[in-house]
Design an enzyme around this catalytic site. Structure first.
Site, PDB file in Angstrom:
ATOM      1  N   SER A 181      -0.784  -9.116  -2.644  1.00 37.90           N
ATOM      2  CA  SER A 181      -1.978  -9.480  -3.382  1.00 37.90           C
ATOM      3  C   SER A 181      -3.041  -8.425  -3.157  1.00 37.90           C
ATOM      4  O   SER A 181      -3.096  -7.800  -2.085  1.00 37.90           O
ATOM      5  CB  SER A 181      -2.506 -10.848  -2.900  1.00 37.90           C
ATOM      6  OG  SER A 181      -3.786 -11.114  -3.429  1.00 37.90           O
ATOM      7  N   HIS A 195       1.832   0.831 -13.618  1.00 34.98           N
ATOM      8  CA  HIS A 195       1.122   0.398 -14.812  1.00 34.98           C
ATOM      9  C   HIS A 195       0.900   1.518 -15.818  1.00 34.98           C
ATOM     10  O   HIS A 195       0.350   1.289 -16.900  1.00 34.98           O
ATOM     11  CB  HIS A 195      -0.251  -0.180 -14.431  1.00 34.98           C
ATOM     12  CG  HIS A 195      -0.172  -1.412 -13.587  1.00 34.98           C
ATOM     13  ND1 HIS A 195      -0.959  -1.605 -12.472  1.00 34.98           N
ATOM     14  CD2 HIS A 195       0.610  -2.510 -13.674  1.00 34.98           C
ATOM     15  CE1 HIS A 195      -0.679  -2.770 -11.932  1.00 34.98           C
ATOM     16  NE2 HIS A 195       0.272  -3.338 -12.642  1.00 34.98           N
ATOM     17  N   HIS A 198      -1.737   0.287 -10.306  1.00 37.23           N
ATOM     18  CA  HIS A 198      -0.959   1.254  -9.532  1.00 37.23           C
ATOM     19  C   HIS A 198      -0.087   2.059 -10.495  1.00 37.23           C
ATOM     20  O   HIS A 198      -0.160   1.888 -11.715  1.00 37.23           O
ATOM     21  CB  HIS A 198      -0.126   0.561  -8.453  1.00 37.23           C
ATOM     22  CG  HIS A 198       0.746  -0.546  -8.984  1.00 37.23           C
ATOM     23  ND1 HIS A 198       1.854  -0.315  -9.754  1.00 37.23           N
ATOM     24  CD2 HIS A 198       0.645  -1.891  -8.861  1.00 37.23           C
ATOM     25  CE1 HIS A 198       2.424  -1.458 -10.072  1.00 37.23           C
ATOM     26  NE2 HIS A 198       1.713  -2.437  -9.553  1.00 37.23           N
ATOM     27  N   GLN A 234      -2.320 -21.997 -11.225  1.00 36.59           N
ATOM     28  CA  GLN A 234      -2.876 -21.332 -12.402  1.00 36.59           C
ATOM     29  C   GLN A 234      -1.839 -21.252 -13.514  1.00 36.59           C
ATOM     30  O   GLN A 234      -2.126 -21.574 -14.674  1.00 36.59           O
ATOM     31  CB  GLN A 234      -3.339 -19.932 -12.023  1.00 36.59           C
ATOM     32  CG  GLN A 234      -3.735 -19.058 -13.190  1.00 36.59           C
ATOM     33  CD  GLN A 234      -4.182 -17.685 -12.729  1.00 36.59           C
ATOM     34  OE1 GLN A 234      -5.360 -17.456 -12.523  1.00 36.59           O
ATOM     35  NE2 GLN A 234      -3.238 -16.762 -12.575  1.00 36.59           N
ATOM     36  N   ASP A 260       0.210 -17.584  -7.698  1.00 34.01           N
ATOM     37  CA  ASP A 260      -0.842 -18.437  -8.244  1.00 34.01           C
ATOM     38  C   ASP A 260      -0.198 -19.535  -9.087  1.00 34.01           C
ATOM     39  O   ASP A 260      -0.447 -19.652 -10.294  1.00 34.01           O
ATOM     40  CB  ASP A 260      -1.806 -17.599  -9.092  1.00 34.01           C
ATOM     41  CG  ASP A 260      -2.519 -16.546  -8.263  1.00 34.01           C
ATOM     42  OD1 ASP A 260      -3.369 -16.921  -7.434  1.00 34.01           O
ATOM     43  OD2 ASP A 260      -2.225 -15.353  -8.440  1.00 34.01           O
ATOM     44  N   ARG A 281      -5.934  -9.057  -2.644  1.00 34.33           N
ATOM     45  CA  ARG A 281      -6.800  -9.593  -1.588  1.00 34.33           C
ATOM     46  C   ARG A 281      -6.413  -9.090  -0.203  1.00 34.33           C
ATOM     47  O   ARG A 281      -7.240  -9.063   0.703  1.00 34.33           O
ATOM     48  CB  ARG A 281      -6.741 -11.119  -1.585  1.00 34.33           C
ATOM     49  CG  ARG A 281      -7.277 -11.777  -2.844  1.00 34.33           C
ATOM     50  CD  ARG A 281      -7.067 -13.262  -2.765  1.00 34.33           C
ATOM     51  NE  ARG A 281      -7.514 -13.941  -3.980  1.00 34.33           N
ATOM     52  CZ  ARG A 281      -7.365 -15.246  -4.185  1.00 34.33           C
ATOM     53  NH1 ARG A 281      -6.791 -15.981  -3.270  1.00 34.33           N
ATOM     54  NH2 ARG A 281      -7.798 -15.783  -5.300  1.00 34.33           N
ATOM     55  N   GLN A 283       4.096 -16.307  -9.474  1.00 32.84           N
ATOM     56  CA  GLN A 283       4.296 -17.583  -8.787  1.00 32.84           C
ATOM     57  C   GLN A 283       3.283 -17.784  -7.668  1.00 32.84           C
ATOM     58  O   GLN A 283       2.959 -18.922  -7.311  1.00 32.84           O
ATOM     59  CB  GLN A 283       5.714 -17.661  -8.214  1.00 32.84           C
ATOM     60  CG  GLN A 283       5.999 -18.970  -7.471  1.00 32.84           C
ATOM     61  CD  GLN A 283       7.320 -18.960  -6.745  1.00 32.84           C
ATOM     62  OE1 GLN A 283       8.226 -18.202  -7.091  1.00 32.84           O
ATOM     63  NE2 GLN A 283       7.450 -19.789  -5.722  1.00 32.84           N
ATOM     64  N   MET A 316      -6.550  -8.666 -11.981  1.00 29.47           N
ATOM     65  CA  MET A 316      -7.938  -8.518 -11.561  1.00 29.47           C
ATOM     66  C   MET A 316      -8.330  -7.055 -11.407  1.00 29.47           C
ATOM     67  O   MET A 316      -9.439  -6.733 -11.024  1.00 29.47           O
ATOM     68  CB  MET A 316      -8.167  -9.261 -10.247  1.00 29.47           C
ATOM     69  CG  MET A 316      -8.067 -10.765 -10.379  1.00 29.47           C
ATOM     70  SD  MET A 316      -9.284 -11.440 -11.538  1.00 29.47           S
ATOM     71  CE  MET A 316     -10.796 -11.145 -10.638  1.00 29.47           C
ATOM     72  N   GLY A 317      -7.383  -6.138 -11.679  1.00 28.38           N
ATOM     73  CA  GLY A 317      -7.745  -4.727 -11.684  1.00 28.38           C
ATOM     74  C   GLY A 317      -7.096  -3.876 -10.614  1.00 28.38           C
ATOM     75  O   GLY A 317      -7.408  -2.699 -10.499  1.00 28.38           O
TER      76      GLY A 317
END
Length: 270
Positions: free
Chosen positions: A179, A66, A63, A142, A139, A181, A137, A59-60
Site C-alpha cells: 500500500s 503504469h 510506478h 470499498q 480495500d 500508506r 481486495q 491515490m497517485g
C-alpha cells in the site's frame, strides 16, 4: 486514475492487469489527460476503434508498471465542485450513499468516508465509461460497496460483473499488504505491522505491549467478521449460512499510519 485499452494490456477478460502482453512498459510514454473533455475525447477514439477500456483508480502512487497506461489527473474542482469538507452539514450538491454497507467495518470509525468514495467513483465512472474497473481486495469493503452501488443504480459502465476485485499483493518477506500508506511507516513501526494485523483479538494486547515498550503506538480500530453480500456483522447474527461465505477484516493505527487487511472465506471475489 489510470486508463488503458484492454486489447493492448490483457490477453482476455481476465482478472489481472499486472503486466503488458509482449511490449515492455518502458516502450510507452504515458498519455496525460487533465480534463473531463480530454478523457471523453480519448474515450470516443477507443470506442471508434472498437477497443474496451479498463479503469484503475489510484491515490497517485504511480510506478514503472503504469507507463503503458493513459493517466487521468482530474482537477480538484471537477470532482469536488463545492470544495472538500467532511462536515456533511456543510456539503452542497449531489452525493451517493450505500445504506447498510457504509456504516460498518471501516465506516464505523470513519463516518461519511464511503459517502465520499461512492460519490467520487460514480463521477469517474460517468466521465470514463469504463468497460471494466479494477479494485484491490485490500480495500474489500470499498469494492463490495461499489459493486452493490452499480447493481442498485443499474450502471452500465462498468456493469457490476465487470468490477473486478484483484487479490492483495504482499511484501514477499513480511507478508504485509502492499500500500502507498506503507511509506509512512517508520523502521520500528514496520517491524510490528504484520504482527498487529495478524493478531487475533485475544492476542492484540500482547502485540501492543511489546510495541509500546519500543516506542511504537498501536491502536486497534476494529476487528470484525462480516457477511460478504450485505456486510452485516456475523458475530451478532442469530443464524449464519456457511454457504454465504465471510470476510474477516481489521484496521489498526500504527503510529500515524492506518493499516487495513482482510481474509475472505468461501466467497468468490469475481
Amino acid at each position: 486514475m489510470l486508463l488503458s485499452s484492454l486489447r493492448r494490456l490483457v490477453s482476455s477478460s481476465s482478472t489481472t492487469m499486472s503486466r503488458p502482453l509482449s511490449t515492455s512498459a518502458s516502450a510507452y510514454s504515458p498519455v496525460i489527460l487533465k480534463s473531463v473533455a480530454e478523457v471523453r475525447a480519448w474515450r470516443q477514439k477507443c470506442r471508434d476503434n472498437g477497443e474496451d477500456v479498463g479503469m484503475v483508480p489510484t491515490m497517485g502512487a504511480l510506478h514503472d508498471g503504469h507507463l503503458s497506461l493513459a493517466v487521468f489527473l482530474p482537477p480538484v474542482e471537477a470532482l469536488y465542485p463545492s470544495g472538500i469538507t467532511t462536515d456533511v452539514s456543510k456539503q452542497r450538491g449531489t452525493f451517493i450513499e450505500v445504506k447498510g454497507l457504509q456504516e460498518v467495518m471501516e465506516g464505523a470509525s470513519r463516518p461519511g468516508f464511503f459517502r465520499g468514495v461512492a460519490t467520487v467513483v460514480t463521477k469517474l465512472f460517468n466521465i470514463v465509461e469504463p468497460t471494466r474497473a479494477y479494485f484491490g481486495q485490500k480495500d474489500i469493503q470499498q469494492a463490495l460497496l461499489l459493486r452493490r452501488m452499480l447493481e442498485d443504480l443499474h450502471v452500465s459502465h462498468p456493469l457490476p460483473s465487470n468490477l473486478v476485485i484483484l487479490p492483495t499483493h504482499r511484501d514477499p518477506h513480511s507478508g504485509l499488504a502492499l500500500s502507498s500508506r506503507n511509506a509512512y511507516l517508520s523502521t520500528d513501526e514496520r517491524r510490528f505491522a504484520t504482527d498487529v494485523l495478524e493478531a487475533a483479538r485475544s492476542h492484540v494486547e500482547d502485540v501492543r505491549g511489546k510495541a509500546e515498550k519500543e516506542g511504537v503506538a498501536v491502536e486497534l480500530k476494529y476487528f470484525a467478521l462480516n457477511d460478504p453480500h450485505e456486510l452485516f456483522d456475523l458475530e451478532g447474527a442469530e443464524k449464519v449460512e456457511k454457504s454465504r461465505g465471510a470476510v474477516l477484516s481489521g484496521a489498526v493505527m500504527l503510529g500515524k499510519t492506518r493499516l487495513i487487511d482482510n481474509m475472505v472465506f468461501q466467497y468468490a471475489l469475481n
